[in-house]
Design a protein around this motif. Structure first.
Motif, short mmCIF file in Angstrom:
data_model
loop_
_atom_site.label_atom_id
_atom_site.label_comp_id
_atom_site.label_asym_id
_atom_site.label_seq_id
_atom_site.Cartn_x
_atom_site.Cartn_y
_atom_site.Cartn_z
N LEU A 197 3.20 1.79 -2.00
CA LEU A 197 4.43 2.81 -1.54
C LEU A 197 5.02 3.46 -2.81
CD1 LEU A 197 6.03 0.34 1.04
CD2 LEU A 197 4.79 1.84 1.48
N GLN A 199 4.49 1.74 7.00
CA GLN A 199 4.86 2.88 6.17
C GLN A 199 3.62 3.66 5.42
OE1 GLN A 199 8.21 2.07 3.34
NE2 GLN A 199 8.36 0.04 4.38
N SER A 200 2.45 2.66 5.65
CA SER A 200 1.00 3.25 4.95
C SER A 200 0.00 3.07 5.89
CB SER A 200 0.84 2.26 3.80
OG SER A 200 -0.41 2.51 3.16
#
Length: 283
Positions: free
Chosen positions: A155, A200-201
């Protein structure tokens, strides 16, 4: 993150990662699935295909150690993946998992500060950084928050430059977390971390779904630090006996090498900055 059928998900993922040639089997006809068929795994393991199907579907959750051993061989699992399989099936004979403490002892704090020429830090199974010495703080200074190795790798924008072998680092990080969830499947901190990274990834999600499992290795680590350039460091990862789940990690460079000189320079630069711009105390 679903915990309902981790055993079945693991078996499916490892089956999908093998081709008939990998296990010495002939490939006949059109294959509608990635990797081996269930029937092929059952033949290799010497078990009934219906029983194996129930394992993948979650209708059978507690295979015997003999079946687990046969599946480990059939799926060509290495030692880390084999241990993970046993844990998922509840067959590891070491009792209930002990939650990893999030604080380090005063003795361990003193120990990591006693490495003036090495970057030393302590992590838990979720790869949270619990404590650092001065040189480790300097090493990870390019990151906005040097608090969790997985979050940093996936991140933080600094990661792609800091880790010249980012793909390898990403794979190893996810494999470490897979091993950790096998040790502590109900660890809420681990579950929260995996949910956040999955959300998020996309890279993390892809690697997580591959179900690779690996502990810490002894391979050299490669870094590219904006202050001192490339670093090639060897390392040790040592279990903390009085705090199960914690590891002391030590990065160092052979004396006289360019990396040793760069590491020394990095420490000096960081110490100068700390003196001129005091910030919050490191953990």
């Amino acid at each position: 993150m679903s915990t309902k059928n981790q055993l079945g998900e693991f078996l499916r993922a490892r089956r999908a990662g093998l081709q008939p040639d990998d296990v010495g089997m002939a490939s006949c006809g059109t294959r509608r699935v990635a990797g081996l068929r269930r029937e092929e795994v059952a033949v290799l393991a010497g078990i009934n295909v219906d029983y194996y199907t129930r394992l993948e579907q979650g209708r059978e959750r507690h295979p015997s150690p003999q079946v687990l051993g046969a599946l480990s061989q059939a799926l060509r699992l290495d030692a880390d993946a084999r241990d993970h399989l046993y844990r998922l099936a509840g067959a590891v004979p070491d009792g209930q998992p002990v939650p990893t403490p999030d604080r380090i002892s005063a003795d361990l704090r003193q120990l990591i500060d006693g490495y003036p020429l090495a970057a030393a830090f302590v992590i838990n199974r979720a790869l949270d950084i619990l404590a650092v010495n001065a040189l480790a703080e300097a090493l990870y200074s390019p990151f906005q928050h040097a608090d969790n190795l997985a979050r940093m790798a996936f991140l933080d924008p600094a990661a792609r430059q800091f880790y010249p072998r980012w793909n390898w680092t990403a794979e190893a990080t996810v494999a470490n977390l897979r091993q950790a969830i096998g040790h502590e499947p109900h660890n809420s901190r681990l579950q929260e971390l995996i949910r956040d990274l999955t959300r998020q990834s996309g890279e993390f999600t892809r690697l997580w779904n591959a179900h690779a499992v690996r502990g810490k290795t002894r391979e050299d680590k490669y870094f590219l630090h904006p202050d001192v350039g490339p670093l090639t460091l060897s390392y040790q990862a040592l279990d903390v006996r009085d705090a199960p789940g914690q590891q002391l990690v030590v990065y160092q460079a052979p004396p006289g090498t360019p990396s040793a000189q760069a590491l020394h320079l990095l420490g000096s630069l960081h110490a100068t900055r700390r003196q001129s711009e005091p910030g919050p105390q490191r953990p």
